[in-house]
Scaffold this active site. Sequence first.
Site, PDB file in Angstrom:
ATOM      1  CB  ILE A  95      -2.220   2.225  13.615  1.00  0.00           C
ATOM      2  CG1 ILE A  95      -2.831   3.328  12.727  1.00  0.00           C
ATOM      3  CG2 ILE A  95      -0.704   2.305  13.600  1.00  0.00           C
ATOM      4  CD1 ILE A  95      -2.483   4.739  13.176  1.00  0.00           C
ATOM      5  CG  ASP A 128      -0.076  -4.154   2.761  1.00  0.00           C
ATOM      6  OD1 ASP A 128       0.256  -3.602   1.695  1.00  0.00           O
ATOM      7  OD2 ASP A 128      -0.385  -3.538   3.787  1.00  0.00           O
ATOM      8  CG  LEU A 179      -6.860 -27.301  -0.400  1.00  0.00           C
ATOM      9  CD1 LEU A 179      -6.142 -28.622  -0.652  1.00  0.00           C
ATOM     10  CD2 LEU A 179      -7.099 -27.110   1.104  1.00  0.00           C
ATOM     11  N   GLY A 180      -7.880 -25.126  -3.319  1.00  0.00           N
ATOM     12  CA  GLY A 180      -9.128 -25.155  -4.077  1.00  0.00           C
ATOM     13  C   GLY A 180     -10.368 -25.341  -3.229  1.00  0.00           C
ATOM     14  N   GLY A 215       3.026   6.925   7.707  1.00  0.00           N
ATOM     15  CA  GLY A 215       4.402   7.158   7.282  1.00  0.00           C
ATOM     16  C   GLY A 215       5.344   6.100   7.825  1.00  0.00           C
ATOM     17  CG  ASN A 216       6.086   4.748  11.939  1.00  0.00           C
ATOM     18  OD1 ASN A 216       5.514   5.498  12.723  1.00  0.00           O
ATOM     19  ND2 ASN A 216       7.406   4.593  11.954  1.00  0.00           N
ATOM     20  CB  SER A 217       3.067   2.031   6.089  1.00  0.00           C
ATOM     21  OG  SER A 217       1.869   2.105   6.796  1.00  0.00           O
ATOM     22  CB  THR A 225       1.498  -3.507   8.035  1.00  0.00           C
ATOM     23  OG1 THR A 225       2.673  -4.226   7.660  1.00  0.00           O
ATOM     24  CG2 THR A 225       0.514  -3.547   6.881  1.00  0.00           C
ATOM     25  CG  HIS A 262      -0.408   0.262   2.506  1.00  0.00           C
ATOM     26  ND1 HIS A 262      -0.120  -0.736   3.414  1.00  0.00           N
ATOM     27  CD2 HIS A 262      -0.062   1.408   3.142  1.00  0.00           C
ATOM     28  CE1 HIS A 262       0.358  -0.227   4.523  1.00  0.00           C
ATOM     29  NE2 HIS A 262       0.411   1.092   4.384  1.00  0.00           N
TER      30      HIS A 262
END
Length: 500
Positions: free
Chosen positions: A265, A171, A302-303, A245-247, A263, A141
């Site tokens: 919060i 992500d 796996l399906g 901004g920490n992401s 990632t 992201h």
Amino acid sequence: MKKLTKNVLGVAFVAAVTFGIVSFSCKANSGSANVAFAETTPAVNIPQDSLEVTQALQSTFRSISSQVLPAVVEVDVTETTRVRTYNPFEDLPFFFGLPNDKSNDKDDDSKKYREYQQSGLGSGVIVKKTGKTVYVLTNNHVAGNATTIKIKLNDEREFDGTLIGADERMDVALVSFECNDDSITVAKMGNSDEVQQGDIVLALGSPLGYFASVTQGIVSATGRSGGQIGSISDFIQTDAAINQGNSGGPLVNIWGEVIGINTWIASQSGGSQGLGFSIPINNIKTAIDQFIDKGKISYGWLGVSLTEITKEYKEELGVGGESGAFASEIFLDSPAMKGGMQAGDFITELNGHSVKSVDQLVREVGNIRAGDTAEFTIMRGKNKIKLSVKIDERTKDVASDNAKLWPGFIASPLTDDVRKQIKLENNKVKGIVVTNVQEKSPAAALRLQNGDVITAVNDKTVTNVQEFYEALDTTGSKEIWFDVYSDGHTISTGRYKLGK
């Protein structure tokens, strides 16, 4: 001459008096026989042994910050979005404009769309260097949709970045830049499986644009679900301050090892409220090489469609208090079906260890390489069955093909509350309720609708969920049909032919 001497002595006397006043004004002697100077008095009286422990801790934080920050970068991105413009005369005859006017040319995309550029900021951590190529790990992201990427190092040097690969399900993204500097710092990755609740951690990055920031906290929990943001990962929860901004920045332990990628919060205000979440680094390690080799992460497939079910549902399914993941639907011709799995099976083990949740099973199946065989233990009613399944590679096309998702709905118990909701007044009617009908699925092709009550499968009466899935056996059937109760009448659906 004498006059000059007197003047000099006078100045000296004044200076001496003045010095005396200044010196005394710095003393703290009010009501005390002992005189102390402020510049030699400690602010607080701390026992020496306690002070040594605190200084050691501070020294640790300083060392971590100074040695890890050179591997932490700021990721500045620009995303270009195309938005379709609205022309009220677009579909009207040509006489509303000149016939040769290109503004009415429907094939001219430049007239149909307008591009907007949006800037964003995140963090990243250098995880690998091969020759002149430096690799930065960050979030999808942050950089997954970027048209331009700038990487800013801790020493404020800037480089043009290139997106190597990005993955929405996990992500994560990998960005590279070229640098001749052999002294570039590469972060050391730790073992997130060893992380425990209460561990001291530091979060590094550029929150809200405050470049190269460090915050400290503890691990609040591990194994948190990623359902809130649509990620298949579990998460390390921390109270170390994490903000926008920490992401993409690292979460490190007291040895300076990266144990997670910050990632998201949970916040009511949009700012840090002590609920930050990081992807465990062990979930990502193999993704780095996959991005470099193939530009993407390859997932095992796996399906089956997996569903979390309640304690009451488990009882009606016949599996009691077992932990696991419920295969509510299965893809026709999938690895699961070829391996003998059925819709309605309850998966309790994978490769010899227990399955605790749907998210766990999705992650672990995803980590299995295509072509490898996985061993499953499933419960079909009260019977435990072991199955061997050869895993395929997951693709978007095959995983989203509802036409092969059997039966295309989830069977729900016909409880008293459900009877009221669907206005079923006849208490003698037994069966299951159709819910979550998928578009273009076999259920949709058979004209089943949410709220329908199925009373029989292939003319075999079913009174509960367990009996329904037992009757839905696809191994010995070439076609399947349902009896549906509606408004005092029972009708049979068309027959769905299994296989080609």
